[in-house]
Motif scaffolding. Structure first.
Motif, PDB file in Angstrom:
ATOM      1  N   LEU A  84      33.643  39.584  41.679  1.00 53.39           N
ATOM      2  CA  LEU A  84      34.447  38.916  40.952  1.00 53.39           C
ATOM      3  C   LEU A  84      34.537  39.143  39.527  1.00 53.39           C
ATOM      4  CD1 LEU A  84      33.399  35.453  42.289  1.00 53.39           C
ATOM      5  CD2 LEU A  84      35.716  36.410  42.311  1.00 53.39           C
ATOM      6  N   THR A  87      36.468  42.331  38.887  1.00 51.15           N
ATOM      7  CA  THR A  87      37.891  41.816  38.925  1.00 51.15           C
ATOM      8  C   THR A  87      38.259  41.383  37.461  1.00 51.15           C
ATOM      9  OG1 THR A  87      37.724  41.398  41.049  1.00 51.15           O
ATOM     10  CG2 THR A  87      39.886  40.288  39.975  1.00 51.15           C
ATOM     11  N   VAL A  88      37.642  40.590  37.053  1.00 48.42           N
ATOM     12  CA  VAL A  88      37.936  39.787  35.438  1.00 48.42           C
ATOM     13  C   VAL A  88      37.994  40.843  34.481  1.00 48.42           C
ATOM     14  CG1 VAL A  88      36.743  38.556  33.799  1.00 48.42           C
ATOM     15  CG2 VAL A  88      36.934  37.518  36.285  1.00 48.42           C
ATOM     16  N   VAL A 117      39.720  33.480  40.821  1.00 48.37           N
ATOM     17  CA  VAL A 117      38.413  33.985  40.828  1.00 48.37           C
ATOM     18  C   VAL A 117      37.264  32.545  40.742  1.00 48.37           C
ATOM     19  CG1 VAL A 117      36.651  34.782  39.129  1.00 48.37           C
ATOM     20  CG2 VAL A 117      38.931  36.076  39.589  1.00 48.37           C
TER      21      VAL A 117
END
Length: 352
Positions: A84, A87-88, A117
């Motif tokens: 996560l 991804t951010v 997310v």
């Protein structure tokens, strides 16, 4: 609750994500088949195909609203904390600076993927450092976007929805700060953003006053307190002077309140300087209100029913018009802070 600094979740019964990619494999197949890929996710060279292919390095899980009767997500469709966070960082570093689309469309894409997310975080009940890191980035994103898109129409940018999501991220973040047995170097910044974003709000002020002394005495919160006290005292000249000394994101957090502050200052001056013979210099007014653009200042004065002629304003108490809705616009002194910063510099800061 896990005592790990990374803190996977706060319950032994919460699912643990097993998806190692930014998007689950099943979702990639489905979206390719249904033609649901975003422009920013399509593999180069397949754009003109009837069913474009996904670029596995760019496709990111979409937000999906829970539906009645649908089973809970399987672990293989949930991304663990490190994925996560990765991804951010990808969205901030590689997507937000994109020139491929108008920035309001880039915002829409990132906004949706950030929601996904957060959804993965909620389902897994994530706590700990990674949850804090992610939420801090999201708070900065929403505040930055609110300023950058302030002139967009409601069809291109919904200020209210952006604000709601910013508040949700802030409140969850502040809860984690008080719950976790750790210190976070960015907490003072986030606490100051909460106070400034909710300028004059009694709950936000009460929260700030109840913080530990070490936090209250930090530079970000001391500046936020000064702005708040000046605002509560209706000392709008001092508010503007202090806002010019804030860090970029702090100034962006106050920006949504500045237009009403500036209009209220004009209303008060219409009473204080009420005279047919009095002429107030436009350039001095712009300086004390923080409006560097003469065009913007003249437009605001005229919207308020004030006469502008030969670079001077005639304040007439009876002519002042209250505005039901305040239109936002960028301010030169905030823009000047932005010019030397990249999106990555603004949104991502180490929490060591």
């Amino acid at each position: 609750m896990s005592n790990s600094k990374e803190g996977l979740n706060d319950s032994a019964t919460a699912p643990v994500g097993k998806c190692e990619g930014m998007c689950p494999v099943d979702e990639i197949k489905l979206r390719e088949c249904e033609g649901l890929l975003h422009t920013l996710e399509i593999a180069q060279g397949t754009e003109k195909l009837k069913r474009p292919k996904a670029d596995k390095e760019k496709i990111v899980k979409m937000f999906s609203r829970p539906a009645a009767g649908r089973s809970d997500p399987k672990p293989k469709d949930l991304r663990p904390p490190e994925v996560l966070h990765r991804t951010v960082i990808y969205l901030v570093q590689s997507v937000l600076p994109s020139k491929q689309l108008p920035w309001n469309e880039v915002y829409d894409f990132v906004f949706d993927r950030f929601r996904a997310v957060r959804q993965d975080m909620v389902i897994q009940r994530l706590m700990g450092k990674r949850a804090v890191d992610i939420l801090e980035i999201m708070v900065r994103f929403h505040i930055y976007a609110a300023y950058r898109l302030c002139e967009e129409s409601v069809f291109n940018f919904d200020k209210r929805i952006n604000e709601e999501h910013c508040q949700e991220c802030l409140k969850r973040l502040l809860y984690l700060y008080t719950t976790l047995d750790s210190s976070f170097s960015n907490r003072a910044e986030m606490e100051s953003l909460y106070l400034l974003f909710n300028l004059g709000n009694a709950d936000a002020i009460r929260h700030a006053l109840n913080l530990p002394k070490s936090l209250r005495q930090s530079e970000p919160l001391q500046m936020a307190f000064r702005v708040t006290w000046a605002y509560l005292q209706a000392n709008y000249v001092r508010v503007v002077r202090l806002v010019k000394k804030l860090e970029f994101l702090q100034a962006c957090a106050v920006h949504q309140h500045l237009i009403s502050i500036q209009r209220d200052a004009l209303r008060r001056m219409s009473v204080a300087y009420h005279s047919k013979a009095c002429r107030y210099p436009l350039d001095h007014l712009g300086e004390i209100l923080g409006i560097g653009s003469t065009v913007s200042l003249q437009a605001m004065c005229q919207q308020c029913g004030l006469t502008v002629q030969d670079g001077k304003i005639c304040f007439q108490r009876g002519n002042f018009k209250e505005q039901e809705k305040n239109s936002l616009y960028p301010l030169d002194f905030i823009d000047s802070m932005l010019s030397s910063k990249s999106v990555m510099d603004i949104l991502v800061k180490d929490n060591g």
